[in-house]
Design a protein around this motif. Sequence first.
Motif, short mmCIF file in Angstrom:
data_model
loop_
_atom_site.label_atom_id
_atom_site.label_comp_id
_atom_site.label_asym_id
_atom_site.label_seq_id
_atom_site.Cartn_x
_atom_site.Cartn_y
_atom_site.Cartn_z
N TYR A 140 0.86 -1.18 0.00
CA TYR A 140 0.00 0.00 0.00
C TYR A 140 0.89 1.22 0.00
O TYR A 140 2.01 1.20 0.53
N ARG A 141 0.40 2.34 -0.57
CA ARG A 141 1.17 3.58 -0.63
C ARG A 141 1.77 3.91 0.73
O ARG A 141 1.03 4.01 1.72
N GLY A 142 3.07 4.05 0.77
CA GLY A 142 3.73 4.44 2.01
C GLY A 142 4.14 3.28 2.88
O GLY A 142 5.01 3.42 3.72
N ASP A 143 3.52 2.13 2.69
CA ASP A 143 3.84 1.02 3.60
C ASP A 143 5.13 0.34 3.16
O ASP A 143 5.41 0.24 1.97
N TRP A 144 5.89 -0.12 4.13
CA TRP A 144 7.13 -0.83 3.84
C TRP A 144 6.92 -2.34 3.94
O TRP A 144 7.85 -3.10 3.89
N ARG A 250 21.97 -1.24 1.82
CA ARG A 250 22.39 -1.99 3.01
C ARG A 250 22.08 -3.47 2.78
O ARG A 250 21.10 -3.80 2.10
N MET B 73 3.56 11.57 5.28
CA MET B 73 4.55 10.54 5.04
C MET B 73 3.98 9.15 5.29
O MET B 73 4.53 8.16 4.85
N ARG B 74 2.87 9.07 6.02
CA ARG B 74 2.36 7.76 6.39
C ARG B 74 0.91 7.54 5.98
O ARG B 74 0.03 7.40 6.83
N PRO B 75 0.66 7.47 4.66
CA PRO B 75 -0.71 7.17 4.25
C PRO B 75 -1.18 5.83 4.83
O PRO B 75 -2.36 5.65 5.10
N GLU B 76 -0.25 4.92 5.03
CA GLU B 76 -0.64 3.59 5.54
C GLU B 76 -1.14 3.64 6.97
O GLU B 76 -1.77 2.70 7.46
N GLU B 315 2.47 0.14 16.82
CA GLU B 315 3.18 0.71 15.68
C GLU B 315 2.88 2.20 15.71
O GLU B 315 1.73 2.61 15.76
N ASN B 334 15.88 1.34 9.49
CA ASN B 334 15.89 1.46 8.03
C ASN B 334 14.55 1.79 7.41
O ASN B 334 14.29 1.46 6.26
N LEU B 335 13.66 2.40 8.18
CA LEU B 335 12.39 2.81 7.58
C LEU B 335 12.52 4.23 7.06
O LEU B 335 13.56 4.86 7.18
N LYS B 336 11.41 4.73 6.50
CA LYS B 336 11.48 6.05 5.89
C LYS B 336 11.76 7.13 6.95
O LYS B 336 11.42 6.97 8.12
N PRO B 352 8.86 6.29 11.27
CA PRO B 352 7.89 5.34 11.83
C PRO B 352 8.62 4.32 12.71
O PRO B 352 9.80 4.02 12.45
N VAL B 354 8.03 0.60 15.15
CA VAL B 354 7.14 -0.45 15.64
C VAL B 354 7.69 -0.94 16.98
O VAL B 354 8.78 -1.52 17.03
#
Lengths: 267, 569
Positions: A140-144, A250, B73-76, B315, B334-336, B352, B354
């Motif tokens: 989903y948009r933005g999700d990693w 990385r 930055m976090r639509p999710e 989260e 290593n997240l945004k 973000p 968790v």
Amino acid sequence: MSTVTLTAKGTHELYLEAYNVTPDAFAGKTADEIAGLECHEGNRKGKLGEYFDIDGNGGETAADTQIIVKGNCKKIKRIGQQMTAGEIIVESDCDMYTAGWMKGGKVTVKGNVDSFCGIGMAGGEFIVEGNAQNYLGSAYRGDWRGMTGGLIHVKGNAGNDVATFMRGGKIIIDGDAFLHVCTHGEGGTVVIKGNVESRVGGQMVKGDIYVYGQIKYMMPGFKYVDDVEAEAVEGEKLTFAHYIGDLGERHSKRKGEIIYGNIYLKK
Amino acid sequence: MSDYIIKNGFVFDPLTGIKGDKKDIGIKDGKIVEASEVKGGKTIDASGKTVMAGGVDIHTHCVGPKVNVGRLMRPEDKLFRSRTKVGNTRVEMGFSVPSTFATGYAYARMGYSFLNEAAMPPLHAPHVHEEIRDTPIVDIAAMPVMGNNWFQLEYLKNRELENNAAYTAWLLNATKGFGIKCVNPGGTEAWGWGMNCTTIHDPVPYFDITPAEIVKGQMETNELLGLPHCLHVHPNNLGNPGNYTTTLDTLKLAEGIKPNNKFGRDVVLHNTHLQFHSYDGTTWADFESGSKKVMDYVNAHDNISFDVGFVTLDETTTMTADGPFEFHLNRLNNLKWANTDVELETAAGIVPYVYDKNIKVCDIQWAIGLELALLAKDHMRCHLTTDHPNAGPFTRYPRVIKWLMSKKARDDLLHSFKWSEKVIAATQLESMDRELSLYEIAQMTRAGPAKCMGISNMYGSLKEGTNANIAIYDINPEKMPKDPELIEKAFSETAYTFKDGVMVVENGVVIATTPKYTVWTDVKVKENAIVERDIHEKFAKYYSVGLENYKVFDEHMHNPRAIEVDATN
């Protein structure tokens, strides 16, 4: 197993959001109760009964519920969204988010699907007999956290951005894909039996991509290491040129060895 | 406006010393009055329920550019987590970075009426005020961030306290700010040079001042002006194993400094999110709780207060003006990552995060927060926060209350952890039997924060004459529920919330909004030609905006409620 047959009446003028067309929502409900389930046409709240003829009752649980969707579903979104078990067969084309965030069960679409299908998939099986548009099995948009499990099999071609942020599971595309495959990949397997234009495995830190045809432009972050024999799809043992990457990213270590993303290009 | 009598509730009001007595409360013209003064008002039957003043949040990142970048930055964060609108309310979106409407409604449902936005970058004050306007129901104040401000670094380096006070008063006026917030003193400025200050004696590059000098100078400035709130500090070295020594060094700077104000505040330093600053050990491998060492000091010194910053194991989205810390966090997960420098003033970062209950470090952080609150002797000086959204979203306050009030609830969770034995070995939580009372919860969530911020004449109390901000919870102190989940449920959705005498929540549903106010501190100081010249010079030389465009325009301010401070003598 009980079968519920939905036939789209074609009465929706705008795109229909059919997020309740899942074995989970139908389980334990009669045809009349199913007709009362909520859906959205644009921003207007409606009932499934307004848009579908419904025949048959749901099974006791999601696992014993089969849904067959007939009629033109080209403008119907979100069929099978978040389903955990059971089966859906759609006999026409489908719109966006089909089988999105699916956790289990099986969805078969006999036609083509639009974008964002199989997005955030965690389990189950999603078969598309035609083509898929963009963002197949992506995040989903933005999700990693993209696809984490399950199988997506597209028998035709796919568009751009297949498997973005993929972490697990498997995607098989019998035809071609275009730009961006497995961008930011952190696991899982993508098999493309046709050709890919470019940007395969950009910023990928882990995972496997098999390409049977050509990659027109290889990412500069990938390096050829050796030739290997592998079975990307069961029963198809082939020889591949093995590339590792993305070298600009990385990479974690396991037992002293650096883990890379892998591209296997059929020799 | 309707008048009300709230009948037969169990009232908890630490500021007037009411400890669960049955008492009727009257609401007349938006103020609290003797019940007998209300003639012909509506009656609210609060029998078997708990009545408290509206909640006061001393530290939350609820409005402003940082929060908004988090949202963008976090639509999710919004995915499958939105509430559709009910009645005449607006759609609510988001979880850890909720939309303005979601923020206002969710606080109201929990019975809160006042929020203190913990970090307003002065340059972006207009944005903060615009979001305050758009956050319904709750009154909001915002503290401009000053711990790395070039003016202050220079004045404090030269020990020009009067000039620093005059500048501070000017800045509060220019930004319509509430008090002095100090984040990673010196460290955020050092970050502009790729460096940090991890002890209170690390010199700041170029300015050649130490964090200790900044904190001490700001405390003295605060008392020289007599501001309602004390200095609000996020000390150096946040979130690192072994940082409790830096924390103790910072707290010791308050020794000998006396409160000077007419607002009933008796502390001079507020250490925010103390949980992030109470870490022992040397690395993440031998990481353990330092809560006892910190609390021994805090309990013995009554001119300091703190809020906890409970980790809620969710989260979430971390956001702080501590730029170097956010960079550090990004390298860990290593997240945004978003990062910005606010010229001459501060910086900010967003990542973000968790807090996973299967990760030992997160569980220890969770335990440390609870230990701090359970070790505290005076809950007027120990406030409930999650440093929203850094350690968890504010919507988890009811869950934190459940853990504080029920040993069973926290033990059940503690023993369900994957690494529970290691967590138990690194913390003291398992051996703690204390269960906080509703009175102590009222101290932590309204009376204490209101007193510490010097606003107890307006908020956090049921004293006659104060604004009628009242929360009525469906919990009976004489028959406390055996199932701790019911405590969480009762505090999640009030039976009734009143804001300025208007019933805004009924049975957990927002039924009305009411005019809300922006609280700020209007300080009068003597004319100071040196500071005026310095301000003009800095704006001409360094700022990318003109002085006349920098100040918050009147039209940016929504319903101002100024606290007057006269510091001309």
